[in-house]
Design a protein around this motif. Structure first.
Motif, mmCIF file in Angstrom:
data_model
loop_
_atom_site.group_PDB
_atom_site.id
_atom_site.type_symbol
_atom_site.label_atom_id
_atom_site.label_comp_id
_atom_site.label_asym_id
_atom_site.label_seq_id
_atom_site.Cartn_x
_atom_site.Cartn_y
_atom_site.Cartn_z
ATOM 1 N N GLU A 172 32.427 -15.937 3.249
ATOM 2 C CA GLU A 172 32.654 -15.074 2.216
ATOM 3 C C GLU A 172 31.595 -15.629 0.761
ATOM 4 O O GLU A 172 31.824 -16.738 0.497
ATOM 5 N N GLN A 194 32.481 -7.448 -8.527
ATOM 6 C CA GLN A 194 32.757 -6.185 -7.813
ATOM 7 C C GLN A 194 31.937 -6.034 -6.406
ATOM 8 O O GLN A 194 32.195 -5.056 -5.852
ATOM 9 N N ARG A 195 31.281 -7.075 -6.115
ATOM 10 C CA ARG A 195 30.436 -7.026 -4.841
ATOM 11 C C ARG A 195 31.093 -8.137 -3.902
ATOM 12 O O ARG A 195 31.630 -9.010 -4.081
ATOM 13 N N THR A 196 31.529 -7.291 -2.883
ATOM 14 C CA THR A 196 32.090 -8.089 -1.435
ATOM 15 C C THR A 196 31.029 -8.199 -0.394
ATOM 16 O O THR A 196 30.428 -7.333 0.079
ATOM 17 N N ARG A 197 30.593 -9.424 -0.105
ATOM 18 C CA ARG A 197 29.686 -9.686 1.038
ATOM 19 C C ARG A 197 29.861 -11.037 1.461
ATOM 20 O O ARG A 197 30.790 -11.881 1.268
ATOM 21 N N HIS A 198 29.344 -11.314 2.932
ATOM 22 C CA HIS A 198 29.403 -12.585 3.608
ATOM 23 C C HIS A 198 28.062 -13.113 3.730
ATOM 24 O O HIS A 198 27.149 -12.198 3.947
ATOM 25 N N ARG A 199 27.993 -14.330 3.949
ATOM 26 C CA ARG A 199 26.648 -14.970 4.485
ATOM 27 C C ARG A 199 26.689 -15.523 5.731
ATOM 28 O O ARG A 199 27.885 -15.994 6.251
ATOM 29 N N SER A 214 31.461 -13.451 -1.972
ATOM 30 C CA SER A 214 31.709 -12.427 -2.965
ATOM 31 C C SER A 214 31.824 -12.710 -4.420
ATOM 32 O O SER A 214 31.940 -13.930 -4.595
ATOM 33 N N SER A 215 31.307 -11.779 -5.259
ATOM 34 C CA SER A 215 31.265 -11.941 -6.590
ATOM 35 C C SER A 215 31.629 -10.804 -7.540
ATOM 36 O O SER A 215 30.652 -9.869 -7.413
#
Length: 355
Positions: A272, A277-282, A274-275
């Motif tokens: 994960e 309001q942005r939710t993402r995975h790498r 995320s930062s």
């Protein structure tokens, strides 16, 4: 999940080197150092260490060792055969200030106390036999590939008479033609040396190929002895080398506590990132890269010739996923499936020791 302090009265931390092992007994309740020992890393030294532990850690104890796959391997096997509880820890975190082997041994014990989940020491016997074959086979293939590349480069720079006879042929035919070459003493020195070097490299390629051919039957024999070997080989896309790597990385029941941990170990579980309001995975580029490569091999094989996987690929493509994204999702699903197959096949079964 309980901490070590709730299960044991003492933790014996170990800092192994090539010739010696430093041990430190730490009280689980207080974290205080009770005793220290440095002894030789051999059979007699291991026996003295066990007797020393009986004197300074007479209650419920566990050994926390770093490097059980290298310098501490002999001690880990000795302790396991003696009925001692042994857990494996990663590299001891270095801190500012003083450092020596005695301090590192105490840090190993306290680091084990601070962790919630402890990894049991790696299995030996059949698992170790598989690891040796897989490691040796991979090293041979690397050397063979290097020799083939040298051969191809030499063919390109060889005299025209030799080059025209070898270009456009398969490797097997090239090796046959090179072995059949002969030189005349009065011939050009460049021609004679080209034939000599070509035959030298061709002989190396033949020798390395023969070594691989000798190891493959042994690998298959070991897989048939493992409770999970036949189950893995029955999976589409899983061959002997991939199955062996899966079992080597999994090691034994209890080393990997869940399918999520197995995915993390293989580097197929996204991280994960995320930062706000942005939710993402790498992409996770850590973990056991040999295990990741094994899952990658299964994924690309299934995407090419497995009907269910091809249908999944088409479905995800229609949803807008790229080929790379689909492959990553598939590797994560394969980590889950293959972990469950191994766990189910080894449930309440004794893994035999290799002869």
């Amino acid at each position: 999940m309980s901490m070590l302090a709730e299960q044991y009265e003492f933790v014996i931390g170990g800092d192994p080197d090539r010739d010696t092992v430093d041990l430190a007994v730490v009280d689980s309740a207080t974290g205080a150092l009770r005793a220290h020992l440095a002894d030789r890393a051999d059979g007699a030294g291991y026996a003295r260490m066990l007797a020393w532990a009986d004197s300074h850690a007479p209650g419920r104890r566990v050994w926390a060792l770093e490097g059980t796959g290298s310098f501490a391997a002999g001690l880990a096997v000795f302790l396991a055969e003696a009925g001692e509880d042994v857990v494996e820890i990663g590299g001891v975190k270095r801190q500012r200030g003083a450092k020596n082997d005695q301090i590192d041994a105490a840090r190993a014990a306290r680091q084990a106390l601070a962790r919630e989940h402890q990894t049991k020491v790696r299995a030996h016997g059949l698992r170790e036999a598989l690891r040796m074959i897989v490691t040796t086979r991979q090293a041979i293939l690397v050397s063979r590939t290097k020799a083939i590349n040298e051969l191809k480069g030499l063919i390109v720079a060889a005299p025209e008479q030799l080059r025209s006879d070898l270009r456009g042929c398969s490797l097997a035919r090239q090796l046959d033609r090179i072995e059949a070459m002969s030189t005349q003493p009065e011939g050009a020195v460049e021609h004679r040396m080209a034939v000599l070097t070509l035959q030298s490299i061709a002989a190396r390629v033949r020798f390395l190929s023969a070594q691989v051919d000798e190891l493959d039957p042994e690998l298959m024999t070991l897989l048939k002895q493992h409770p999970a070997g036949p189950a893995l080989l029955a999976e589409p896309g899983v061959g002997p080398v991939v199955a062996a790597q899966l079992l080597v990385s999994w090691s034994h029941r209890g080393r990997v506590r869940s399918e999520a941990a197995f995915a993390a170990l293989s580097g197929t579980a996204p991280l994960e990132a995320s930062s706000g309001q942005r939710t993402r995975h790498r992409l996770n580029r850590g973990g056991d890269r040999d295990l990741n490569r094994a899952l990658h091999t299964v994924a690309i094989t299934r995407m090419r010739c497995h009907p269910e996987t091809r249908a999944y690929h088409a479905k995800r493509t229609a949803q807008g996923k790229t080929h790379r994204d689909i492959r990553r999702c598939l590797k994560r699903a394969l980590a889950r499936r293959l972990y469950r197959r191994i766990q189910a096949a080894t449930h309440q079964q004794q893994i035999p020791a290799a002869a």
